[in-house]
Design a protein around this motif. Structure first.
Motif, mmCIF file in Angstrom:
data_model
loop_
_atom_site.group_PDB
_atom_site.id
_atom_site.type_symbol
_atom_site.label_atom_id
_atom_site.label_comp_id
_atom_site.label_asym_id
_atom_site.label_seq_id
_atom_site.Cartn_x
_atom_site.Cartn_y
_atom_site.Cartn_z
ATOM 1 N N SER A 14 31.836 30.185 28.658
ATOM 2 C CA SER A 14 33.072 30.951 28.771
ATOM 3 C C SER A 14 34.112 30.499 27.757
ATOM 4 C CB SER A 14 33.649 30.830 30.175
ATOM 5 O OG SER A 14 33.919 29.468 30.471
ATOM 6 N N LYS A 15 33.877 29.324 27.175
ATOM 7 C CA LYS A 15 34.729 28.871 26.088
ATOM 8 C C LYS A 15 33.853 28.096 25.114
ATOM 9 C CE LYS A 15 36.241 24.677 28.504
ATOM 10 N NZ LYS A 15 37.427 23.898 28.954
ATOM 11 N N VAL A 16 34.341 27.971 23.910
ATOM 12 C CA VAL A 16 33.534 27.350 22.855
ATOM 13 C C VAL A 16 33.419 25.852 23.114
ATOM 14 C CG1 VAL A 16 33.359 26.880 20.394
ATOM 15 C CG2 VAL A 16 34.237 29.099 21.191
ATOM 16 N N VAL A 17 32.165 25.383 23.255
ATOM 17 C CA VAL A 17 31.873 23.954 23.435
ATOM 18 C C VAL A 17 31.026 23.516 22.256
ATOM 19 C CG1 VAL A 17 30.822 22.207 24.904
ATOM 20 C CG2 VAL A 17 31.895 24.226 25.942
ATOM 21 N N PRO A 18 31.571 22.696 21.357
ATOM 22 C CA PRO A 18 30.821 22.296 20.162
ATOM 23 C C PRO A 18 29.470 21.695 20.516
ATOM 24 C CG PRO A 18 33.112 21.632 19.982
ATOM 25 C CD PRO A 18 32.936 22.122 21.380
ATOM 26 N N GLY A 19 28.445 22.139 19.824
ATOM 27 C CA GLY A 19 27.085 21.636 19.993
ATOM 28 C C GLY A 19 26.346 22.251 21.144
ATOM 29 N N GLN A 20 27.009 23.086 21.992
ATOM 30 C CA GLN A 20 26.344 23.636 23.160
ATOM 31 C C GLN A 20 26.297 25.174 23.151
ATOM 32 O OE1 GLN A 20 27.704 22.015 26.909
ATOM 33 N NE2 GLN A 20 28.230 20.025 25.962
ATOM 34 N N MET A 21 26.656 25.776 22.028
ATOM 35 C CA MET A 21 26.684 27.225 21.946
ATOM 36 C C MET A 21 25.324 27.757 21.491
ATOM 37 S SD MET A 21 29.753 27.542 22.963
ATOM 38 C CE MET A 21 29.999 29.313 22.780
ATOM 39 N N ARG A 22 25.087 29.016 21.784
ATOM 40 C CA ARG A 22 23.832 29.648 21.364
ATOM 41 C C ARG A 22 23.671 29.565 19.853
ATOM 42 N NH1 ARG A 22 21.872 35.860 22.945
ATOM 43 N NH2 ARG A 22 19.893 35.821 21.764
ATOM 44 N N SER A 23 24.774 29.638 19.119
ATOM 45 C CA SER A 23 24.713 29.561 17.660
ATOM 46 C C SER A 23 24.251 28.195 17.180
ATOM 47 C CB SER A 23 26.087 29.869 17.059
ATOM 48 O OG SER A 23 27.051 28.921 17.509
ATOM 49 N N ASP A 24 24.343 27.168 18.084
ATOM 50 C CA ASP A 24 23.853 25.845 17.724
ATOM 51 C C ASP A 24 22.342 25.761 17.910
ATOM 52 O OD1 ASP A 24 26.432 24.789 17.113
ATOM 53 O OD2 ASP A 24 26.835 24.618 19.271
ATOM 54 N N ARG A 25 21.777 26.714 18.685
ATOM 55 C CA ARG A 25 20.340 26.685 18.957
ATOM 56 C C ARG A 25 19.556 27.723 18.150
ATOM 57 N NH1 ARG A 25 22.827 27.023 23.973
ATOM 58 N NH2 ARG A 25 21.994 29.132 24.293
ATOM 59 N N GLU A 26 20.232 28.802 17.788
ATOM 60 C CA GLU A 26 19.532 29.883 17.095
ATOM 61 C C GLU A 26 20.239 30.216 15.789
ATOM 62 O OE1 GLU A 26 19.015 33.373 19.451
ATOM 63 O OE2 GLU A 26 18.501 32.244 21.283
ATOM 64 N N LYS A 27 19.469 30.729 14.855
ATOM 65 C CA LYS A 27 20.036 31.188 13.589
ATOM 66 C C LYS A 27 20.826 32.474 13.831
ATOM 67 C CE LYS A 27 18.811 32.601 8.895
ATOM 68 N NZ LYS A 27 17.701 32.845 7.936
ATOM 69 N N VAL A 28 22.031 32.506 13.310
ATOM 70 C CA VAL A 28 22.872 33.695 13.470
ATOM 71 C C VAL A 28 22.379 34.778 12.504
ATOM 72 C CG1 VAL A 28 25.207 34.615 13.293
ATOM 73 C CG2 VAL A 28 24.842 32.292 14.166
ATOM 74 N N PRO A 29 22.088 35.971 12.995
ATOM 75 C CA PRO A 29 21.623 37.050 12.111
ATOM 76 C C PRO A 29 22.633 37.356 11.015
ATOM 77 C CG PRO A 29 21.264 37.632 14.409
ATOM 78 C CD PRO A 29 22.117 36.393 14.399
ATOM 79 N N GLY A 30 22.135 37.910 9.912
ATOM 80 C CA GLY A 30 22.976 38.238 8.765
ATOM 81 C C GLY A 30 24.076 39.211 9.119
ATOM 82 N N GLY A 31 25.215 39.003 8.463
ATOM 83 C CA GLY A 31 26.353 39.871 8.696
ATOM 84 C C GLY A 31 27.363 39.287 9.652
ATOM 85 N N PHE A 32 27.010 38.164 10.302
ATOM 86 C CA PHE A 32 27.925 37.558 11.272
ATOM 87 C C PHE A 32 28.036 36.067 10.984
ATOM 88 C CE2 PHE A 32 25.986 41.229 13.347
ATOM 89 C CZ PHE A 32 27.110 41.953 13.706
ATOM 90 N N SER A 33 29.209 35.510 11.303
ATOM 91 C CA SER A 33 29.445 34.081 11.123
ATOM 92 C C SER A 33 29.235 33.348 12.442
ATOM 93 C CB SER A 33 30.884 33.857 10.627
ATOM 94 O OG SER A 33 31.819 34.260 11.635
ATOM 95 N N LYS A 34 29.219 32.026 12.400
ATOM 96 C CA LYS A 34 29.125 31.236 13.628
ATOM 97 C C LYS A 34 30.330 31.504 14.517
ATOM 98 C CE LYS A 34 28.241 26.541 15.294
ATOM 99 N NZ LYS A 34 29.052 26.714 16.503
ATOM 100 N N ALA A 35 31.471 31.681 13.915
ATOM 101 C CA ALA A 35 32.666 31.974 14.714
ATOM 102 C C ALA A 35 32.510 33.300 15.443
ATOM 103 C CB ALA A 35 33.891 31.992 13.820
ATOM 104 N N ASP A 36 31.921 34.317 14.738
ATOM 105 C CA ASP A 36 31.674 35.603 15.400
ATOM 106 C C ASP A 36 30.740 35.417 16.589
ATOM 107 O OD1 ASP A 36 33.190 37.072 13.560
ATOM 108 O OD2 ASP A 36 31.484 37.440 12.234
ATOM 109 N N ALA A 37 29.676 34.654 16.352
ATOM 110 C CA ALA A 37 28.682 34.464 17.407
ATOM 111 C C ALA A 37 29.279 33.731 18.608
ATOM 112 C CB ALA A 37 27.481 33.700 16.852
#
Length: 699
Positions: A14-37
């Motif tokens: 529900s809030k951004v937790v460094p190292g525990q986000m889905r973006s930390d486990r999976e590659k973010v598809p093209g066109g989006f940044s980690k912040a977007d994810a």
């Protein structure tokens, strides 16, 4: 994404937790940044039922698709999910729901295209070539409106290649090329032909607004469909389309199609247009049922010898008319010292030499005044000169005449309606000398259109610098070569002969002379033979006559001649040189004349109909005096069977008569032939010699 397919985030934060986000486990598809994810994941968390809170991040009824930080809502969400969401061809959302400019519709954009929604059309994606076509035609605010279907696979007979998409205002079709839309009456007519599986195939253009501002058309793989408010929609294809295209489509001589093609005896197809009928594979001249003056043509081939030019000059020549003034041969000379170059008492010499092609017998009876006389394609002139020899006293410097050699200069001109070449003969007819003249030589120089470039002409006869003998004739024949002209162009020509005498020292020679035909010759490239546009040249000041006399060609169409006699007898122009007609070459104006005199409106054309007859108008539709130029209509009932018109003796207006259709067509073809062999172009005057005709009998 496990398995390569998208799926919602499991247990989103529900809030951004460094190292525990889905973006930390999976590659973010093209066109989006980690912040977007990471933002998208928190938005997904806000949508979880167990969250127990209403989040301002996502509206009710919406969905977020990681890693895209945008919400998709309502009917657009339902359509997107039905297609597979991010696993579909659309991929991920790239916007929140947007309000369309009309204030009612909605849209979301995705990586491969948008989904549009309106209450009346539902939600549908528009992508690729369909999107490009829709975009160039104004999106939902344009003619097409909102999409009402998704993309549909067409039932192509070999393989399902083509696609279509239906919109509120039309349908876009695609097949291995750009996508184009069809709509309205054109779409309905295309449907009658079998849609894309019919003989026209797929559309190859959007609907096009025509130059008149009223008509519309679409191109297809194998033809076109044209529509106008007064004609409806009709396809044109094959050889008929080729011929119609060559004439200028709807702006040309035939106008719009007014019917579909029909089979005639299984050996040809025919199609009615506003002003004529076209057939394939028959000769188009046989299919035309209008005046025949639509596209004047000239005979194939071109003249190569003076005899050929003379023969062409006689085509259409009225032998009852003596040579008439058609221009001037301009004589110019340098001023002489203290006296005139030409003595006004010089004799008018008679020629004993025989006529030639360029100087026929009538050229030996014209006045000796330097004026050009003849007809449309042949003319000649006669001028008198004198070679004057002078001597200057070395002491007193006084100049005295010591001798003269008088001579006539005859020039004859031949042109052809089939060639841009011009034949001109110059004949020097020398008389007896007066006192001392020495042994003179005649020098000359030629120029065409102001240039002495010898590639512009060829010469036969005596060479420049030849010795002159008294009481003899010297002649040259010049072929002025065809000059470059663009199709449709008209040009006025100038020919010039400059001559002088030499080898008379120690005496003072005569100055040089110019003999010029300045602008009285006209060449044009406005007419065709079977090979295309060809040049022809005439002397345009001569007003030609259309010979419709009963003892000539007019005897083949007496009803047309009779109508002309009656029309001119009632006051209409064209029967004399003093009140000539003038050719109208603009096909739009010609068609207006035709429709004014012979409208296709059923309430007028219906009561006029007589079996075997067609509508004939005078003055001809191809003249500036035609029916649309103003003035009352008239007829000659009961013979003409035109119940909507009465009689008139006004000097302006027009006349209509229903005459034998075959005679009408033949008379029209002769009119077109007359325009061709006389090179009668737009604005040219002509008159009609009509005798021996008779109106048709009362029906």
């Amino acid at each position: 994404m496990p398995g390569g397919k998208w799926a919602p985030t499991q247990n989103p934060k529900s809030k951004v937790v460094p190292g525990q986000m889905r973006s930390d486990r999976e590659k973010v598809p093209g066109g989006f940044s980690k912040a977007d994810a990471d933002k998208a994941e928190t938005m997904e968390a806000a949508l979880q039922p167990q969250s127990g809170m209403m989040s301002p991040m996502v509206a009710p009824g919406c969905q977020v698709y990681w890693p895209s930080p945008y919400e998709v809502c309502g009917a657009i969400k339902d359509k997107y999910n039905s297609l597979g969401g991010p696993n579909s061809f659309l991929l991920w959302p790239t916007s929140n729901e947007l309000v369309n400019p009309d204030g009612f519709g909605r849209r979301n954009t995705f990586q491969n295209g948008p989904i549009y929604w309106s209450a009346s059309s539902g939600a549908h994606p528009v992508v690729n070539h369909f999107f490009a076509c829709w975009q160039r035609n104004g999106w939902e605010a344009g003619v097409l409106g909102y999409p009402t279907t998704d993309e549909i696979v067409n039932p192509d007979p070999v393989a399902p290649i083509g696609r279509r998409q239906v919109f509120q205002g039309g349908t876009i079709y695609w097949k291995l090329n750009e996508a184009y839309y069809v709509t309205g009456s054109i779409r309905d007519k295309w449907g009658q032909t079998g849609w894309e599986q019919g003989f026209l195939g797929y559309p190859m253009s959007d609907e096009i607004k025509l130059p008149d501002g009223q008509g519309r058309m679409n191109r297809f793989e194998h033809g076109v469909i044209y529509w106008a408010p007064w004609t409806g929609a009709h396809p044109v294809s094959g050889g008929i389309l080729d011929r119609w295209a060559a004439s200028g489509y709807e702006r040309g001589s035939y106008g719009y199609p007014i019917a579909d093609q029909t089979s005639a005896g299984g050996i040809e197809v025919r199609q009615n247009f506003e002003f004529a009928v076209l057939g394939w594979p028959t000769n188009p001249s046989a299919a035309i049922v209008d005046d025949g003056d639509i596209n004047p043509t000239v005979d194939d081939g071109s003249p190569t010898s003076p005899a050929d030019f003379a023969a062409d000059a006689n085509v259409g020549k009225d032998t009852s008319r003596a040579p008439e003034l058609v221009g001037n041969v301009v004589k110019r000379s340098d001023p002489c010292v203290n006296q005139s170059c030409v003595d006004p008492e010089d004799p008018n010499l008679a020629s004993s030499d025989p006529p030639t092609y360029a100087l026929p017998s009538e050229c030996f009876t014209i006045p000796n005044d330097g004026r050009l006389r003849g007809n449309r394609k042949q003319a000649c002139s006669l001028s008198t000169f004198a070679m004057t020899v002078r001597r200057k006293d070395p002491v007193t410097q006084a100049v005295e005449v010591v001798g003269k050699l008088p001579f006539n200069l005859r020039t004859g001109v031949l042109t052809s309606h089939r060639s841009g070449k011009i034949i001109q003969e110059y004949r020097f007819e020398f008389g007896a000398p007066y006192q001392e003249i020495g042994v003179p030589k005649l020098n000359y120089q030629l120029s065409y259109e102001g240039s002495a470039d010898q590639s512009r002409y060829s010469v036969s006869g005596f060479t420049s610098g030849s010795t002159v003998s008294p009481n003899t004739t010297m002649a040259i024949t010049v072929t002025w070569n065809e000059q470059l002209l663009d199709d449709g162009a008209v040009d006025y020509r100038t020919t010039e002969l400059r001559f002088d005498f030499s080898n008379i020292a120690p005496f003072i020679p005569s100055p040089y002379e110019y003999v010029t035909i300045d602008g009285d010759l006209r060449c044009d490239k406005t007419m065709k033979n079977r090979q295309g546009y060809v040049q022809g040249c005439v002397l345009p000041k001569f007003v030609p006559g259309l010979d419709y006399r009963g003892n000539s060609d007019g005897g083949r169409f007496p009803q047309a001649v009779g109508h002309i006699q009656s029309a001119t007898g009632s006051g209409l122009p064209g029967a004399s040189l003093s009140r000539p007609l003038h050719r109208e070459s603009d096909v739009g104006a010609r068609n207006n004349n035709r429709l004014t005199a012979c409208p296709r409106t059923a309430s007028i054309s219906g009561p006029r109909q007589v079996s075997g007859r067609s509508c004939d108008e005078y003055p001809f539709a191809s003249t500036k005096e035609g029916a649309a130029s103003g003035g009352p209509g008239r007829t000659f009932n009961p013979n003409c069977h035109v119940p909507d018109l009465g009689t008139s003796t006004a000097s302006t207006g027009y006349s209509v008569c229903m005459i034998d259709a075959g005679q009408n067509s033949l008379a029209g073809s002769y009119l077109g032939r007359f325009y061709g062999f006389g090179r009668v172009i737009g604005g040219d005057a002509f008159y009609v010699a009509a005798t021996g005709g008779a109106l048709p009998p009362p029906p």
